[in-house]
Scaffold this motif. Sequence first.
Motif, PDB file in Angstrom:
ATOM      1  N   THR A 135      13.466 -19.804  64.161  1.00 58.13           N
ATOM      2  CA  THR A 135      14.610 -19.087  64.732  1.00 58.13           C
ATOM      3  C   THR A 135      15.082 -19.709  66.041  1.00 58.13           C
ATOM      4  OG1 THR A 135      13.740 -17.060  63.746  1.00 58.13           O
ATOM      5  CG2 THR A 135      15.469 -16.812  65.380  1.00 58.13           C
TER       6      THR A 135
ATOM      7  N   LYS B 284      13.253 -20.040  55.920  1.00 57.39           N
ATOM      8  CA  LYS B 284      14.138 -19.711  57.048  1.00 57.39           C
ATOM      9  C   LYS B 284      14.859 -20.959  57.540  1.00 57.39           C
ATOM     10  CE  LYS B 284      11.862 -15.660  59.072  1.00 57.39           C
ATOM     11  NZ  LYS B 284      11.298 -15.093  60.314  1.00 57.39           N
TER      12      LYS B 284
ATOM     13  N   ASP C  15      17.708 -13.990  59.437  1.00 54.27           N
ATOM     14  CA  ASP C  15      16.298 -13.872  59.832  1.00 54.27           C
ATOM     15  C   ASP C  15      15.745 -12.508  59.438  1.00 54.27           C
ATOM     16  OD1 ASP C  15      13.886 -14.526  61.025  1.00 54.27           O
ATOM     17  OD2 ASP C  15      14.507 -13.798  62.990  1.00 54.27           O
TER      18      ASP C  15
END
Length: 245
Positions: free
Chosen positions: A90, A192, A237
Amino acid sequence: MDALFHLGRYFLLIKSLFVKPENFTLYTKEAFRQMDDIGIGSLGIIAIISLFIGAVTAVQFAYQLADSFVPIWWVGFVVRDSMILELAPTISCLLLAGKVGSNIASNLGSMRISEQIDALEIMGVNTTAFLIGPKILAAVIVIPLLVIISAFLGILGGLFAGIFSGYMTGDEYIMGLQDAFVPFNVFVMLMKALVFSFLLTSISCYQGFYASGGALEIGNASTRAVVISSISIIIADYLIAWLLL
């Protein structure tokens, strides 16, 4: 209505990418150039940020455990899972949304305003496949590799910070790293990274490709690319964590 218009045009743009490249050699060469630009060009800042994120996470968690009955080797466990599951994919992709995304949007916006894209279209070139396809292909290959490096360096930063701060020994930290490792977490991290890399490049390409006006509009397109990419990454996310964990 305006949001629906942009959403529809964005999906049409993505659909237009799925065509056979007119010049496969040129397409491949451009993809490799983009890989070098995104990967090598971002490696330094990803390395520095990751090292310090891991270090800060280790020191803060060790500080919280100082007066508790929880063993100090849990710091290694927490830093490892925090870096793999959340911080590496992230934070790295949010950082790349600012660096790579704004660069892509301003680059394509400049080409649009200087009518270079119009000239390519007049010559019969599929501009979306030629200008946008290699960027997205390069990003979905290189950015997951950057995220893997980020996770490794973050864990390494936690080790150095734990030892130098005096909270724990290297053996205690490594004991925490080896405790209850779940390989599926690495899959979540890569998933991700893959989704985030596609979002940040495709949204930035869209903003730059359809920029109009002058230099001020290019700046606005770059800002929109960073803001929308960052929000999309945060939403994705949450959805990935909700679906996979």
